[in-house]
Scaffold this motif. Structure first.
Motif, short mmCIF file in Angstrom:
data_model
loop_
_atom_site.label_atom_id
_atom_site.label_comp_id
_atom_site.label_asym_id
_atom_site.label_seq_id
_atom_site.Cartn_x
_atom_site.Cartn_y
_atom_site.Cartn_z
N CYS A 149 -13.91 70.05 30.04
CA CYS A 149 -14.46 68.77 30.69
C CYS A 149 -15.49 68.43 30.24
CB CYS A 149 -14.60 69.30 32.01
SG CYS A 149 -13.09 69.69 32.92
N TYR A 150 -15.98 67.09 30.22
CA TYR A 150 -16.95 66.11 29.95
C TYR A 150 -17.19 65.20 30.79
CZ TYR A 150 -16.35 67.98 25.25
OH TYR A 150 -16.33 68.75 24.10
N MET B 41 -4.40 63.62 18.50
CA MET B 41 -4.56 64.21 19.87
C MET B 41 -3.36 63.95 20.63
SD MET B 41 -7.93 63.27 22.54
CE MET B 41 -8.81 63.80 21.23
N ASP B 42 -3.07 65.19 21.44
CA ASP B 42 -1.91 65.23 22.37
C ASP B 42 -2.18 64.23 23.62
OD1 ASP B 42 -0.97 68.56 21.40
OD2 ASP B 42 -0.51 66.72 20.32
N ASN B 43 -3.40 64.71 24.14
CA ASN B 43 -3.81 64.03 25.21
C ASN B 43 -5.04 64.33 25.77
OD1 ASN B 43 -3.48 66.43 26.85
ND2 ASN B 43 -1.42 65.77 27.57
N ALA B 44 -5.92 63.20 26.40
CA ALA B 44 -7.03 63.79 27.14
C ALA B 44 -6.89 63.10 28.26
CB ALA B 44 -8.12 63.26 26.31
N THR B 45 -6.88 63.96 29.59
CA THR B 45 -6.61 63.36 30.85
C THR B 45 -7.78 63.16 31.63
OG1 THR B 45 -4.35 64.45 30.67
CG2 THR B 45 -5.07 63.63 32.73
N LEU B 46 -7.90 62.12 32.46
CA LEU B 46 -9.05 61.89 33.32
C LEU B 46 -8.43 62.70 34.48
CD1 LEU B 46 -11.49 60.08 33.80
CD2 LEU B 46 -10.07 58.69 35.18
N VAL B 47 -9.63 63.76 34.99
CA VAL B 47 -9.25 64.66 35.77
C VAL B 47 -10.10 64.42 37.13
CG1 VAL B 47 -8.66 66.65 34.18
CG2 VAL B 47 -10.91 66.35 35.03
N GLU B 48 -11.16 63.43 36.87
CA GLU B 48 -11.96 63.38 38.25
C GLU B 48 -12.73 62.24 37.75
OE1 GLU B 48 -15.51 65.41 40.88
OE2 GLU B 48 -14.46 66.51 39.23
N THR B 49 -13.00 61.37 38.71
CA THR B 49 -13.83 59.95 38.43
C THR B 49 -14.15 59.73 39.89
OG1 THR B 49 -13.89 58.00 37.54
CG2 THR B 49 -11.96 58.56 38.62
N SER B 50 -15.72 58.95 39.80
CA SER B 50 -15.95 58.25 41.11
C SER B 50 -16.29 56.83 40.53
CB SER B 50 -17.52 58.85 41.45
OG SER B 50 -18.15 58.74 40.26
N ALA B 51 -15.71 56.25 39.46
CA ALA B 51 -15.83 54.91 39.14
C ALA B 51 -14.56 54.26 39.11
CB ALA B 51 -16.01 55.13 37.70
N VAL B 52 -14.79 53.05 40.21
CA VAL B 52 -13.39 52.41 40.41
C VAL B 52 -12.79 51.68 39.33
CG1 VAL B 52 -14.09 51.95 42.89
CG2 VAL B 52 -14.73 50.43 41.19
N LYS C 175 -20.39 64.16 27.31
CA LYS C 175 -21.23 65.44 27.00
C LYS C 175 -20.52 66.55 27.71
CE LYS C 175 -25.21 65.88 28.63
NZ LYS C 175 -26.68 65.72 28.81
N PRO C 176 -20.62 67.79 27.45
CA PRO C 176 -19.97 68.92 28.03
C PRO C 176 -20.51 69.02 29.55
CG PRO C 176 -20.46 69.73 25.94
CD PRO C 176 -21.11 68.29 26.11
N LEU C 177 -19.61 69.27 30.36
CA LEU C 177 -19.90 69.24 31.81
C LEU C 177 -20.88 70.37 32.21
CD1 LEU C 177 -17.64 68.40 34.80
CD2 LEU C 177 -19.02 70.40 34.98
N ASN C 178 -21.87 70.01 32.73
CA ASN C 178 -22.68 71.01 33.37
C ASN C 178 -22.74 70.92 34.96
OD1 ASN C 178 -25.87 71.41 34.63
ND2 ASN C 178 -25.78 72.86 32.96
N LYS C 179 -22.57 71.99 35.55
CA LYS C 179 -22.51 71.85 37.01
C LYS C 179 -23.78 71.21 37.83
CE LYS C 179 -22.05 74.91 41.22
NZ LYS C 179 -22.04 76.09 41.78
N ARG D 175 -19.60 57.72 34.76
CA ARG D 175 -18.14 57.00 34.86
C ARG D 175 -17.14 58.03 35.04
NH1 ARG D 175 -19.30 52.79 29.70
NH2 ARG D 175 -20.27 51.21 30.84
N GLY D 176 -17.56 59.08 35.47
CA GLY D 176 -16.83 60.31 35.88
C GLY D 176 -16.80 61.34 35.11
N VAL D 177 -15.44 62.28 35.17
CA VAL D 177 -15.41 63.33 34.29
C VAL D 177 -14.21 63.45 33.58
CG1 VAL D 177 -15.42 65.90 34.29
CG2 VAL D 177 -16.93 64.84 35.68
N VAL D 178 -14.03 63.74 32.06
CA VAL D 178 -12.56 63.76 31.59
C VAL D 178 -12.48 65.25 31.06
CG1 VAL D 178 -12.38 61.30 30.95
CG2 VAL D 178 -13.48 63.12 29.51
#
Length: 326
Positions: A104-105, A1-12, A51-55, A80-83
């Motif tokens: 996004c997941y 895997m090249d990368n999988a970046t955390l793009v958003e999170t609300s978990a400290v 799991k695939p992000l649903n709005k 734990r946020g969104v990746v």
């Protein structure tokens, strides 16, 4: 895997600079229901799933969940946020990562990670399986499906089962969602018998603990004014490994799948009071499991009587035998 970046999170506990390690994304082996393919994520010490992000579901975990009774959060997976997963490659040699779509997941705790041998049941809850925002065609399909299954009468339908069973050649008992749709109000108890039976005995301690948790959830859902848990599921998990403490068997119950969740502040019709359809499903589960417990209690009561009767017959038969010739 090249990368999988955390793009958003609300978990400290996760930094916005976090990067997955190589081979951190694998297929989740304990998924028993649902259409979206779940992946297992290695985010350090705590096991997580994506799991695939649903709005709507994302809005639930970010915002709406905060308005629910505090104790109800014990029965909802930890968020734990969104990746964002990019350039997915095989997680291990010869094992390609099967993703229906990349992107996004939503990251949630893996509730099965605390179990050695988790037996899992996925239950589609509620008498109504559609939200106000669905298309008329989809609503019609959902209504027909509910009428044709146990959802309409009981408010609960089996969406999937994977339980350990030594009498099965593969060591497991499986039931998929199509088989669950064939169950009736009379035959659904059979599915629960199979789920809690390991091939030798019934896991009555697990049934008892789950019953206790269900009664707690019912009281909490009754406090959820205007909340509608349309299309949500209930995940039942118990420990099938009996090598540990048998008097304190490990169980878990979680409400999952909030893609069609609605509140007073959401889109569509504004509802008052609790979700009666979801409550009907919970109350049906309590009745089903209570019946299962009564069955086991009756078997326990009958067993010693039967043994005593057989021993009495043997003694009587022996006394009727003619004395042996000397």
């Amino acid at each position: 895997m090249d990368n999988a970046t955390l793009v958003e999170t609300s978990a400290v506990q996760y930094s916005s600079q976090f990067r997955f390690e190589e081979h951190a994304v694998t297929n989740f082996s304990y998924q028993v229901g649902g259409r979206a393919e779940i992946v297992s994520l290695n985010l350090g010490e705590d096991k997580s799933i994506g799991k695939p992000l649903n709005k709507t579901e994302h809005h639930f975990y970010e915002t709406a969940v905060k308005s629910l009774p505090c104790n109800l959060l014990d029965y909802i997976p930890c968020y734990r946020g969104v990746v964002e997963i990019k350039n997915g490659k095989p997680a291990t040699l010869g094992d390609k990562l099967r993703l229906k779509r990349k992107g996004c997941y939503i990251v949630l705790e893996d509730v099965t990670s605390r179990f050695k041998k988790p037996s899992i049941m996925d239950l589609k809850m509620g008498t109504r399986q559609f939200s106000d925002t669905m298309s008329p065609e989809k609503i019609a399909r959902k209504k027909n499906r509910s009428l044709a299954t146990t959802s309409n009468e009981l408010g609960v339908r089996v969406a999937g089962i994977r339980s350990f069973n030594s009498s099965e050649s593969c060591g497991h008992h499986h039931m998929n969602k199509m088989e669950g749709r064939e169950l009736t109000s009379d035959s659904i108890l059979d599915a629960f018998r199979m789920f809690f039976f390991d091939g030798k005995e019934m896991h009555t301690a697990a049934i008892d603990r789950i019953l206790h948790k269900l009664t707690n959830i019912i009281e909490l859902i009754r406090l959820c004014d205007s909340v509608r848990l349309y299309c949500c599921s209930l995940l039942l998990v118990y420990e099938s490994d009996k090598t540990g403490n048998l008097t304190n068997v490990k169980t878990d119950i979680r409400i999952i799948d909030f893609a069609e969740f609605q509140t007073r502040s959401g889109d569509g019709v504004k509802y008052d009071g609790p979700d009666d359809g979801f409550l009907r499903g919970l109350e049906s589960l309590v009745r089903i499991l209570a019946n299962l417990m009564r069955e086991q209690e009756e078997k326990i009561k009958e067993t010693p009587l039967k043994i005593g009767f057989e021993e009495e017959e043997k003694e009587q038969s022996a006394s009727e035998q003619p004395p042996a010739l000397s």
